[in-house]
Design a protein around this motif. Structure first.
Motif, PDB file in Angstrom:
ATOM      1  N   GLY A 175       0.939  -1.078  -0.068  1.00  0.00           N
ATOM      2  CA  GLY A 175      -0.109   0.059  -0.139  1.00  0.00           C
ATOM      3  C   GLY A 175       0.783   1.261   0.143  1.00  0.00           C
ATOM      4  N   ILE A 176       0.376   2.377  -0.142  1.00  0.00           N
ATOM      5  CA  ILE A 176       0.616   3.553  -0.104  1.00  0.00           C
ATOM      6  C   ILE A 176       1.393   3.900   1.452  1.00  0.00           C
ATOM      7  N   VAL A 177       2.617   4.354   1.399  1.00  0.00           N
ATOM      8  CA  VAL A 177       3.238   4.509   2.895  1.00  0.00           C
ATOM      9  C   VAL A 177       2.896   5.815   3.402  1.00  0.00           C
ATOM     10  N   ASN A 178       2.060   6.063   4.214  1.00  0.00           N
ATOM     11  CA  ASN A 178       1.321   7.049   4.725  1.00  0.00           C
ATOM     12  C   ASN A 178       2.110   7.708   5.931  1.00  0.00           C
ATOM     13  N   SER A 179       2.713   7.117   6.865  1.00  0.00           N
ATOM     14  CA  SER A 179       3.378   7.460   8.096  1.00  0.00           C
ATOM     15  C   SER A 179       4.523   6.690   8.462  1.00  0.00           C
ATOM     16  N   ILE A 180       5.562   7.158   8.996  1.00  0.00           N
ATOM     17  CA  ILE A 180       6.639   6.590   9.312  1.00  0.00           C
ATOM     18  C   ILE A 180       7.313   7.222  10.686  1.00  0.00           C
ATOM     19  N   VAL A 181       7.666   6.230  11.565  1.00  0.00           N
ATOM     20  CA  VAL A 181       8.559   6.673  12.709  1.00  0.00           C
ATOM     21  C   VAL A 181       9.927   6.058  12.793  1.00  0.00           C
ATOM     22  N   ALA A 182      10.943   6.817  12.745  1.00  0.00           N
ATOM     23  CA  ALA A 182      12.013   6.350  12.615  1.00  0.00           C
ATOM     24  C   ALA A 182      12.839   6.156  14.120  1.00  0.00           C
ATOM     25  N   LEU A 183      13.084   4.943  14.581  1.00  0.00           N
ATOM     26  CA  LEU A 183      13.823   5.103  16.021  1.00  0.00           C
ATOM     27  C   LEU A 183      15.328   4.597  15.388  1.00  0.00           C
ATOM     28  N   ASN A 184      16.274   4.496  16.613  1.00  0.00           N
ATOM     29  CA  ASN A 184      17.371   4.276  16.093  1.00  0.00           C
ATOM     30  C   ASN A 184      17.765   2.796  15.554  1.00  0.00           C
ATOM     31  N   ALA A 185      16.880   2.137  15.751  1.00  0.00           N
ATOM     32  CA  ALA A 185      17.292   0.761  15.417  1.00  0.00           C
ATOM     33  C   ALA A 185      15.899   0.164  14.696  1.00  0.00           C
ATOM     34  N   TYR A 186      14.790   1.035  14.601  1.00  0.00           N
ATOM     35  CA  TYR A 186      13.475   0.272  13.967  1.00  0.00           C
ATOM     36  C   TYR A 186      12.925   1.131  13.260  1.00  0.00           C
TER      37      TYR A 186
END
Length: 568
Positions: A283-294
């Motif tokens: 699907g379309i990527v709507n939202s992302i959270v970037a952590l240091n490892a994940y």
């Protein structure tokens, strides 16, 4: 005619499930249909008169490796609405509409709206020109033998294969059980490229939208199929449609845009593309959270996925909502993921960090919004979070109990974007209008309104010291504000399409913006100087995020991939 002996020669492509939230962030309720002076369609009775009507209301739709026809059915202000087949425009691409006067009008793909369960779509375009609007007939009055006309823009039979306008006469042959809305059958000659064109009755009134061609076995008899116009209007009276500002018009087709997949450094901002993830992203990527490892991602198919940044391997993916996941947020202790969806609910999940996870833990489901939940923002303390909705409210929730606290409801438009300041004192919200509102989280009172002097606000972020607020708008503007004074510090104009996601680096020096112009741009926060532009996506960029250590940037978009950018 024995319909059991009919087989499909040309039929609509599979209807795709695609996100409607990011595509329709501009939607507002219709109060009136603007009454403007437009050319009037004079109904006719002769074949030449009806062919003339068909030519006046039929548009050509051009796209990369995709083409079709459409009919102008409505107008609000300077926004025209073209009704066509969904299979003509269901692929994410750049489209243009050619009106009968030869002018080319760009299509804002984000505003195309599919009619649910039907092979129909509404395509808006903006123009200051006056174009005729189709008059609607009553499709229920059509009986076998009724004369009908089909208009459209097929390709010519010559070696040049140029698009030409064609209107053909025929008769209604019967009806069938609707398939994707197709119920009306007729024997008009219909060719590829005429999908989405009008079916007119004997007086030139619109009675159906053409889309399917069938051929009787062992016969030269053609049977065409259309979706009756009454079916469309039954849906249309229940929804609102977006309006857009006038866009440039040309009298010739511009070159097809090319796709660039390399990063283009312009300064010492040294992020380079380290990895691209495409597996299991449908699907379309709507939202992302970037952590240091994940990486945590929410998509238009209702899925939440977690990836290991270093290896790019997927840790977990699960069906979080029956409809699109529009926003995901991770608590400061990285224990929980909170998601907001088209289904009007908010869900809290245990964040999986182990590839052996087989059962995803749903902690709570929160209801209370009456429309799409578009944004989630978590307070730095982790004690509460906020949700922004198309119901024009912002709700504050207790994270541990799930209880609803305050409701901030002084919004006159849908809420597209929210952000909570790092010091936990303020919440900023933006929506369809050009106002950004700053709220006190302690009192729930409105502190200040900021006039962006641009279109809808799509994204918001605070600086780490809570002194600066940055906003991205649907016209490509990025504004940087001094929160103490409300002063506009910088107005950045390098993007040429909507800025759907912005973040500020942990050191407070760099602003990063992702846009539907397919670029990610780096700005020096203090000076507003553009430092770099990354071009790693071949479609709209809808989400960007930066890791807490500032060493990784993650981006995603309509090309259904995630790019991981790192400092070498």
């Amino acid at each position: 005619m024995n319909l059991k002996r009919i087989f499909v020669i040309i039929i609509i492509s599979n209807l795709l499930h695609i996100n409607t939230t990011k595509i329709n962030k501009f939607i507002v309720s219709i109060t009136t249909i603007t009454a403007l002076i437009t050319p009037k369609i004079v109904l006719g009775s002769t074949e030449s008169e009806i062919n003339k009507i068909a030519a006046e209301i039929t548009v050509r739709i051009d796209g990369q490796n995709r083409s079709g026809s459409g009919v102008i059915v409505e107008k609000q202000g300077e926004t025209y609405y073209v009704l066509t087949n969904w299979h003509v425009v269901n692929r994410v691409a750049d489209y243009q509409i050619r009106t009968p006067d030869g002018r080319m009008h760009p299509v804002y793909y984000s505003l195309i709206k599919q009619v649910p369960n039907l092979d129909l779509a509404i395509v808006p375009f903006s123009s200051s020109q006056n174009y005729p609007i189709a008059k609607t007939g009553d499709s229920t009055q059509l009986v076998p033998g009724t004369k009908v006309f089909v208009g459209g823009w097929p390709r010519s039979g010559s070696n040049l294969q140029q698009r030409i306008f064609l209107s053909t006469a025929g008769k209604v042959t019967g009806r069938q059980q609707p398939v994707a809305g197709y119920s009306l059958l007729y024997d008009n000659l219909v060719r590829a490229g005429m999908s989405g064109g009008p079916v007119l009755d004997g007086e030139g009134r619109l009675v159906a939208i053409n889309g399917i061609v069938k051929l009787q076995e062992n016969s030269d008899i053609i049977v065409s199929g259309g979706i009756e116009i009454n079916t469309f209007w039954n849906w249309r009276k229940r929804v609102s449609l977006p309006t857009i500002s006038p866009a440039p018009e040309t009298l010739s087709t511009p070159p097809t845009p090319t796709e660039t997949t390399t990063s283009v450094p312009t300064s010492t901002v040294n992020f380079t593309l380290a990895k691209t993830i495409t597996d299991q992203i449908n699907g379309i990527v709507n939202s992302i959270v970037a952590l240091n490892a994940y990486i945590v991602m929410g998509d238009s198919n209702g899925l939440i996925s977690v990836w290991d940044i270093e290896s790019g391997e997927i840790i977990a993916t699960w069906k979080a909502h029956p409809e699109s996941v529009n926003s995901v947020a991770v608590t400061p202790d990285q224990q929980f993921v909170i998601s907001g969806s088209d289904d009007k609910t908010i869900k809290i999940w245990q964040l999986p960090k182990n590839k052996n996870v087989t059962n995803i833990t749903l902690v709570q489901t929160l209801t209370g919004h009456t429309d799409v939940v578009d944004e989630i923002a978590i307070a730095p303390s982790g004690q509460f979070f906020a949700s922004g909705s198309w119901d024009k409210t912002i709700k504050i929730w207790n994270l541990s109990s799930g209880e609803l606290g305050q409701t901030l409801a002084e919004n006159s438009q849908i809420v597209n974007a929210i952000a909570i300041s790092p010091d936990g004192k303020f919440l900023a919200s933006g929506g369809k209008d050009n106002q950004i509102k700053l709220w006190s989280l302690a009192t729930g009172k409105l502190v200040r309104s900021l006039n962006t002097n641009s279109l809808s606000t799509l994204s918001l972020t605070f600086s780490p010291n809570s002194q600066i607020l940055a906003s991205g708008s649907s016209d490509g503007m990025v504004n940087i504000w001094n929160l103490k004074t409300g002063e506009l510090i910088h107005n950045l104009k390098e993007h040429i399409d909507g800025v759907w996601s912005i973040v500020i680096s942990p050191n407070g020096k760099t602003l990063i913006s992702g846009s539907w112009d397919k670029t990610i741009k780096f700005w020096e926060l203090n000076t507003g100087e553009l430092k770099r532009s990354l071009k790693g996506h071949n479609s709209y960029v809808s989400a960007v995020a930066i890791s807490p250590n500032g060493e990784i940037i993650v981006s995603g978009g309509w090309d259904r991939k995630i790019n991981i950018w790192k400092v070498p």
